[in-house]
Design a protein around this motif. Structure first.
Motif, PDB file in Angstrom:
ATOM      1  N   GLU A  62       0.826  -1.206   0.000  1.00  0.00           N
ATOM      2  CA  GLU A  62       0.000   0.000   0.000  1.00  0.00           C
ATOM      3  C   GLU A  62       0.862   1.259   0.000  1.00  0.00           C
ATOM      4  O   GLU A  62       0.523   2.253  -0.639  1.00  0.00           O
ATOM      5  CB  GLU A  62      -0.932  -0.020   1.213  1.00  0.00           C
ATOM      6  CG  GLU A  62      -2.024  -1.071   1.107  1.00  0.00           C
ATOM      7  CD  GLU A  62      -2.907  -1.132   2.343  1.00  0.00           C
ATOM      8  OE1 GLU A  62      -2.766  -0.248   3.213  1.00  0.00           O
ATOM      9  OE2 GLU A  62      -3.737  -2.054   2.442  1.00  0.00           O
ATOM     10  N   PHE A  66       0.379   3.932  -2.941  1.00  0.00           N
ATOM     11  CA  PHE A  66      -0.151   5.252  -2.596  1.00  0.00           C
ATOM     12  C   PHE A  66       0.896   6.366  -2.685  1.00  0.00           C
ATOM     13  O   PHE A  66       0.577   7.520  -2.433  1.00  0.00           O
ATOM     14  CB  PHE A  66      -0.751   5.225  -1.185  1.00  0.00           C
ATOM     15  CG  PHE A  66      -2.153   4.690  -1.136  1.00  0.00           C
ATOM     16  CD1 PHE A  66      -3.229   5.517  -1.388  1.00  0.00           C
ATOM     17  CD2 PHE A  66      -2.392   3.356  -0.849  1.00  0.00           C
ATOM     18  CE1 PHE A  66      -4.524   5.031  -1.343  1.00  0.00           C
ATOM     19  CE2 PHE A  66      -3.674   2.852  -0.808  1.00  0.00           C
ATOM     20  CZ  PHE A  66      -4.757   3.689  -1.059  1.00  0.00           C
ATOM     21  N   TYR A  69      -0.145   9.031  -5.062  1.00  0.00           N
ATOM     22  CA  TYR A  69      -1.285   9.775  -4.527  1.00  0.00           C
ATOM     23  C   TYR A  69      -0.833  10.770  -3.456  1.00  0.00           C
ATOM     24  O   TYR A  69      -1.273  11.920  -3.442  1.00  0.00           O
ATOM     25  CB  TYR A  69      -2.309   8.808  -3.938  1.00  0.00           C
ATOM     26  CG  TYR A  69      -3.474   9.486  -3.278  1.00  0.00           C
ATOM     27  CD1 TYR A  69      -4.477  10.080  -4.029  1.00  0.00           C
ATOM     28  CD2 TYR A  69      -3.566   9.545  -1.884  1.00  0.00           C
ATOM     29  CE1 TYR A  69      -5.546  10.719  -3.416  1.00  0.00           C
ATOM     30  CE2 TYR A  69      -4.623  10.181  -1.264  1.00  0.00           C
ATOM     31  CZ  TYR A  69      -5.615  10.765  -2.034  1.00  0.00           C
ATOM     32  OH  TYR A  69      -6.665  11.413  -1.416  1.00  0.00           O
ATOM     33  N   THR A 116       2.385   6.540   4.247  1.00  0.00           N
ATOM     34  CA  THR A 116       1.003   6.142   4.484  1.00  0.00           C
ATOM     35  C   THR A 116       0.939   5.567   5.890  1.00  0.00           C
ATOM     36  O   THR A 116       1.797   4.778   6.286  1.00  0.00           O
ATOM     37  CB  THR A 116       0.540   5.088   3.464  1.00  0.00           C
ATOM     38  OG1 THR A 116       1.489   4.022   3.406  1.00  0.00           O
ATOM     39  CG2 THR A 116       0.418   5.704   2.086  1.00  0.00           C
ATOM     40  N   SER A 118      -1.410   3.983   9.223  1.00  0.00           N
ATOM     41  CA  SER A 118      -2.632   3.377   9.743  1.00  0.00           C
ATOM     42  C   SER A 118      -3.305   4.350  10.714  1.00  0.00           C
ATOM     43  O   SER A 118      -2.623   5.045  11.480  1.00  0.00           O
ATOM     44  CB  SER A 118      -2.288   2.078  10.474  1.00  0.00           C
ATOM     45  OG  SER A 118      -3.359   1.670  11.291  1.00  0.00           O
ATOM     46  N   PRO A 119      -4.636   4.404  10.712  1.00  0.00           N
ATOM     47  CA  PRO A 119      -5.317   5.292  11.673  1.00  0.00           C
ATOM     48  C   PRO A 119      -5.016   4.919  13.117  1.00  0.00           C
ATOM     49  O   PRO A 119      -5.133   5.761  14.017  1.00  0.00           O
ATOM     50  CB  PRO A 119      -6.808   5.095  11.339  1.00  0.00           C
ATOM     51  CG  PRO A 119      -6.894   3.846  10.516  1.00  0.00           C
ATOM     52  CD  PRO A 119      -5.585   3.737   9.804  1.00  0.00           C
ATOM     53  N   LEU A 155      -0.258  10.405   4.712  1.00  0.00           N
ATOM     54  CA  LEU A 155      -1.687  10.140   4.550  1.00  0.00           C
ATOM     55  C   LEU A 155      -2.114   9.184   5.649  1.00  0.00           C
ATOM     56  O   LEU A 155      -1.682   8.030   5.677  1.00  0.00           O
ATOM     57  CB  LEU A 155      -1.959   9.510   3.180  1.00  0.00           C
ATOM     58  CG  LEU A 155      -3.373   8.980   2.943  1.00  0.00           C
ATOM     59  CD1 LEU A 155      -4.376  10.125   2.895  1.00  0.00           C
ATOM     60  CD2 LEU A 155      -3.439   8.149   1.671  1.00  0.00           C
ATOM     61  N   ILE A 156      -2.938   9.663   6.571  1.00  0.00           N
ATOM     62  CA  ILE A 156      -3.487   8.806   7.612  1.00  0.00           C
ATOM     63  C   ILE A 156      -4.841   8.328   7.101  1.00  0.00           C
ATOM     64  O   ILE A 156      -5.781   9.110   6.994  1.00  0.00           O
ATOM     65  CB  ILE A 156      -3.622   9.554   8.949  1.00  0.00           C
ATOM     66  CG1 ILE A 156      -2.240  10.073   9.386  1.00  0.00           C
ATOM     67  CG2 ILE A 156      -4.202   8.639  10.026  1.00  0.00           C
ATOM     68  CD1 ILE A 156      -2.241  10.853  10.668  1.00  0.00           C
ATOM     69  N   TYR A 157      -4.893   7.055   6.745  1.00  0.00           N
ATOM     70  CA  TYR A 157      -6.065   6.499   6.071  1.00  0.00           C
ATOM     71  C   TYR A 157      -7.380   6.921   6.726  1.00  0.00           C
ATOM     72  O   TYR A 157      -7.615   6.688   7.900  1.00  0.00           O
ATOM     73  CB  TYR A 157      -6.001   4.964   6.057  1.00  0.00           C
ATOM     74  CG  TYR A 157      -4.882   4.390   5.237  1.00  0.00           C
ATOM     75  CD1 TYR A 157      -4.757   4.675   3.883  1.00  0.00           C
ATOM     76  CD2 TYR A 157      -3.943   3.547   5.816  1.00  0.00           C
ATOM     77  CE1 TYR A 157      -3.724   4.139   3.133  1.00  0.00           C
ATOM     78  CE2 TYR A 157      -2.907   2.998   5.074  1.00  0.00           C
ATOM     79  CZ  TYR A 157      -2.808   3.306   3.733  1.00  0.00           C
ATOM     80  OH  TYR A 157      -1.782   2.773   2.996  1.00  0.00           O
ATOM     81  N   GLY A 158      -8.233   7.559   5.930  1.00  0.00           N
ATOM     82  CA  GLY A 158      -9.577   7.896   6.375  1.00  0.00           C
ATOM     83  C   GLY A 158      -9.668   9.003   7.402  1.00  0.00           C
ATOM     84  O   GLY A 158     -10.757   9.311   7.885  1.00  0.00           O
ATOM     85  N   LYS A 159      -8.527   9.629   7.756  1.00  0.00           N
ATOM     86  CA  LYS A 159      -8.566  10.629   8.824  1.00  0.00           C
ATOM     87  C   LYS A 159      -8.064  12.002   8.382  1.00  0.00           C
ATOM     88  O   LYS A 159      -8.784  12.988   8.449  1.00  0.00           O
ATOM     89  CB  LYS A 159      -7.750  10.155  10.034  1.00  0.00           C
ATOM     90  CG  LYS A 159      -8.330   8.906  10.697  1.00  0.00           C
ATOM     91  CD  LYS A 159      -7.793   8.709  12.085  1.00  0.00           C
ATOM     92  CE  LYS A 159      -8.293   9.763  13.039  1.00  0.00           C
ATOM     93  NZ  LYS A 159      -8.055   9.406  14.452  1.00  0.00           N
TER      94      LYS A 159
END
Length: 308
Positions: A62, A66, A69, A116, A118-119, A155-159
């Motif tokens: 990942e 990413f 991105y 990248t 993890s939250p 990039l903190i996934y989803g946060k």
């Protein structure tokens, strides 16, 4: 900085071989003892080994996927353009310092490291913090590339999406260079394993490095105080483990057949888990041929300490 090799069309195995020629940015934090997931002993083992295992996992996959991105989001957030370099670089003076960087900033003497996250690790970035291992990585790149600064985008996934700029710090770079030089010249080159740090990873490295024993008895010199301290720690740990087990037993009695209990501060679960295991004794008795065909010898060493 000097270009060591172009990475544009470089085979993965060749790339791994080039990484063994020095200390890279992702190695730097471990060499300094500041990487919670990797130790200096592990880096040492990787550098002296002739093997090039292609280690990969979902998080690493990942991170690669990413990267583009994250670089794009960095440009959107800052207005700064970035470019690929497609090369591995070597320090002008210290040939053991290597850099395989994510991006360089157009119009600035600076680079970009893409992460990248993890939250579950979001707290490590809270209130403007940057994990120390990543800071060291950026200082390493600044040293190799003689850059004035280095950006890090996470990039903190989803946060959330985070951008930091780390300015060049000559003292930090000087200290880092000295640590890496000591590691390379006093450990990697002469094949002298670094000191252990008490981590489980160090356990794994030592077990792999000294996989088999030979029949030899050494005089046990200079360890009496440490072995005495080990005995004291073991006794304390046994008392603590008993106390921990007692609390767990009381909780299990409280739960009974219920699988969960919770309040505003804690959640305790004791769920039924079904797993399949091979009955080796029965297999050996009823299907000895199959057992012999699939059994695999495993060599390990048992560590025991006894008082005289």
């Amino acid at each position: 900085m000097k270009k060591l090799v172009s990475t544009k069309d470089l085979d993965k195995k060749e790339w791994l071989c080039y990484r063994k020629k020095g200390i890279g940015g992702s190695d730097a934090g471990a060499v300094c003892g500041l990487n919670p997931y990797r130790t200096a002993m592990e880096v040492y083992q990787d550098k002296i080994s002739e093997e090039t295992p292609d280690i990969d996992n979902e998080a690493m996959r990942e991170g690669r996927d990413f990267e583009d991105y994250v670089a794009k989001r960095f440009t959107e957030a800052t207005g700064k353009k970035v470019r690929r370099v497609n090369a591995m670089f070597r320090h002008d003076e210290h040939a053991f310092m290597l850099a395989d960087i994510d991006r360089m900033i157009v119009g600035e003497n600076a680079g970009l490291e893409c992460k990248t996250v993890s939250p579950y690790m979001a707290d490590k970035w809270k209130d403007g913090k940057i994990p120390l291992s990543y800071q060291i990585q950026c200082f390493h790149y600044m040293s190799v590339c003689n850059a004035d600064a280095w950006y890090i985008a996470a990039l903190i996934y989803g946060k959330e999406f985070i951008v930091h700029k780390i300015q060049r710090d000559e003292q930090a770079i000087e200290d880092l260079t000295a640590i890496e030089k000591d590691f390379w010249e006093n450990h990697v080159i002469p094949r002298m394993m670094p000191e252990p740090d008490g981590s489980k990873t160090a356990d794994s490295v030592i077990a792999e490095y000294f996989r088999e024993s030979r029949k030899e008895v050494l005089p046990l010199n200079g360890f009496d105080e440490k072995l005495k301290r080990r005995k004291e720690l073991q006794e304390v740990m046994e008392r603590m483990e008993t106390e921990k087990r007692l609390i767990e037993q009381e909780l299990k009695l409280y739960l009974g057949e219920a699988e969960m209990a919770e309040n505003e501060r804690f959640r305790v679960s004791w769920k039924s888990v079904c797993s399949n295991r091979i009955d080796e004794k029965r297999l050996k008795e009823e299907q000895p041929g199959v057992y012999e065909q699939y059994k695999k010898p495993v060599v390990s060493r048992r560590f025991i300490v006894k008082a005289a």
